[in-house]
Design an enzyme around this catalytic site. Structure first.
Site, PDB file in Angstrom:
ATOM      1  N   CYS A 191       0.806  -1.227   0.000  1.00  0.00           N
ATOM      2  CA  CYS A 191       0.000   0.000   0.000  1.00  0.00           C
ATOM      3  C   CYS A 191       0.837   1.273   0.000  1.00  0.00           C
ATOM      4  O   CYS A 191       0.555   2.215  -0.745  1.00  0.00           O
ATOM      5  CB  CYS A 191      -1.003   0.004   1.153  1.00  0.00           C
ATOM      6  SG  CYS A 191      -0.286   0.083   2.810  1.00  0.00           S
ATOM      7  N   HIS A 209      -2.703   1.164   7.211  1.00  0.00           N
ATOM      8  CA  HIS A 209      -2.961   1.037   5.777  1.00  0.00           C
ATOM      9  C   HIS A 209      -3.189   2.435   5.229  1.00  0.00           C
ATOM     10  O   HIS A 209      -3.738   3.301   5.924  1.00  0.00           O
ATOM     11  CB  HIS A 209      -4.193   0.159   5.560  1.00  0.00           C
ATOM     12  CG  HIS A 209      -4.499  -0.104   4.120  1.00  0.00           C
ATOM     13  ND1 HIS A 209      -3.702  -0.904   3.322  1.00  0.00           N
ATOM     14  CD2 HIS A 209      -5.516   0.320   3.335  1.00  0.00           C
ATOM     15  CE1 HIS A 209      -4.223  -0.954   2.111  1.00  0.00           C
ATOM     16  NE2 HIS A 209      -5.319  -0.217   2.089  1.00  0.00           N
ATOM     17  N   HIS A 243      -6.384   2.182  -3.440  1.00  0.00           N
ATOM     18  CA  HIS A 243      -5.411   1.541  -2.557  1.00  0.00           C
ATOM     19  C   HIS A 243      -5.079   0.147  -3.069  1.00  0.00           C
ATOM     20  O   HIS A 243      -5.565  -0.274  -4.119  1.00  0.00           O
ATOM     21  CB  HIS A 243      -5.957   1.474  -1.125  1.00  0.00           C
ATOM     22  CG  HIS A 243      -7.117   0.536  -0.968  1.00  0.00           C
ATOM     23  ND1 HIS A 243      -7.073  -0.583  -0.173  1.00  0.00           N
ATOM     24  CD2 HIS A 243      -8.363   0.540  -1.514  1.00  0.00           C
ATOM     25  CE1 HIS A 243      -8.241  -1.209  -0.215  1.00  0.00           C
ATOM     26  NE2 HIS A 243      -9.038  -0.543  -1.034  1.00  0.00           N
TER      27      HIS A 243
END
Length: 161
Positions: free
Chosen positions: A71, A122, A134
């Site tokens: 990510c 994240h 993402h």
């Protein structure tokens, strides 16, 4: 015949219990569904171009290529390509960039952060209209919704770079 009905009832009840979820803490989701300004639309379009190149590339921890990416590497590349801004490599360091902004002030191009477990973070890029770009561990590079129960429950902060 009676046993089949009882088994069917048990299966139905088990399914209902398994599909239920705890209520999501209230967040003003409607504040994020405003029409995009011309500038925000241009920003979203720039990130959508990045998305078209990376769509479906699988997640790979510490990956940085089309063979697999994580990510923070993806956000680093996306921001560089779409906004010509440099970000650090890790989610931890990215979460310290720019300024923290209120949930209802989020605009296309802002970074969105989540706490997915005690020590795991994240990051994605907000696209406007409750959507963010993402890398999913299961689906690779995708667009997801902030009001998805999972992501809504893990939301941490927005940052403007």
């Amino acid at each position: 015949m009676k046993i089949k009905r009882i088994l069917a009832l048990i299966v139905t009840l088990t399914t209902l219990v398994a599909c239920s979820s705890t209520p999501i803490p209230y967040r003003d989701m409607n504040a994020l569904s405003k029409p995009l300004s011309k500038s925000e639309q241009m920003t979203t379009n720039a990130y959508m171009t990045v998305y078209k190149h990376w769509q479906g590339v699988p997640y790979h921890f510490r990956g940085t290529s089309f063979q697999g990416i994580d990510c923070s590497a993806f956000v680093q590349i996306a921001v560089q390509d779409a906004a010509q801004k440099t970000l650090p490599r890790t989610t931890k360091n990215q979460s310290k960039q720019g300024v923290k902004i209120a949930y209802k002030q989020a605009m296309s191009g802002d970074l969105v952060f989540f706490k997915t477990s005690l020590n795991v973070r994240h990051v994605g890029v907000y696209l406007g209209n409750k959507q963010f770009l993402h890398v999913s561990t299961s689906k690779g590079v995708i667009i997801s919704r902030l009001d998805n129960p999972y992501w809504a429950s893990k939301f941490w902060q927005f940052r403007r770079i």
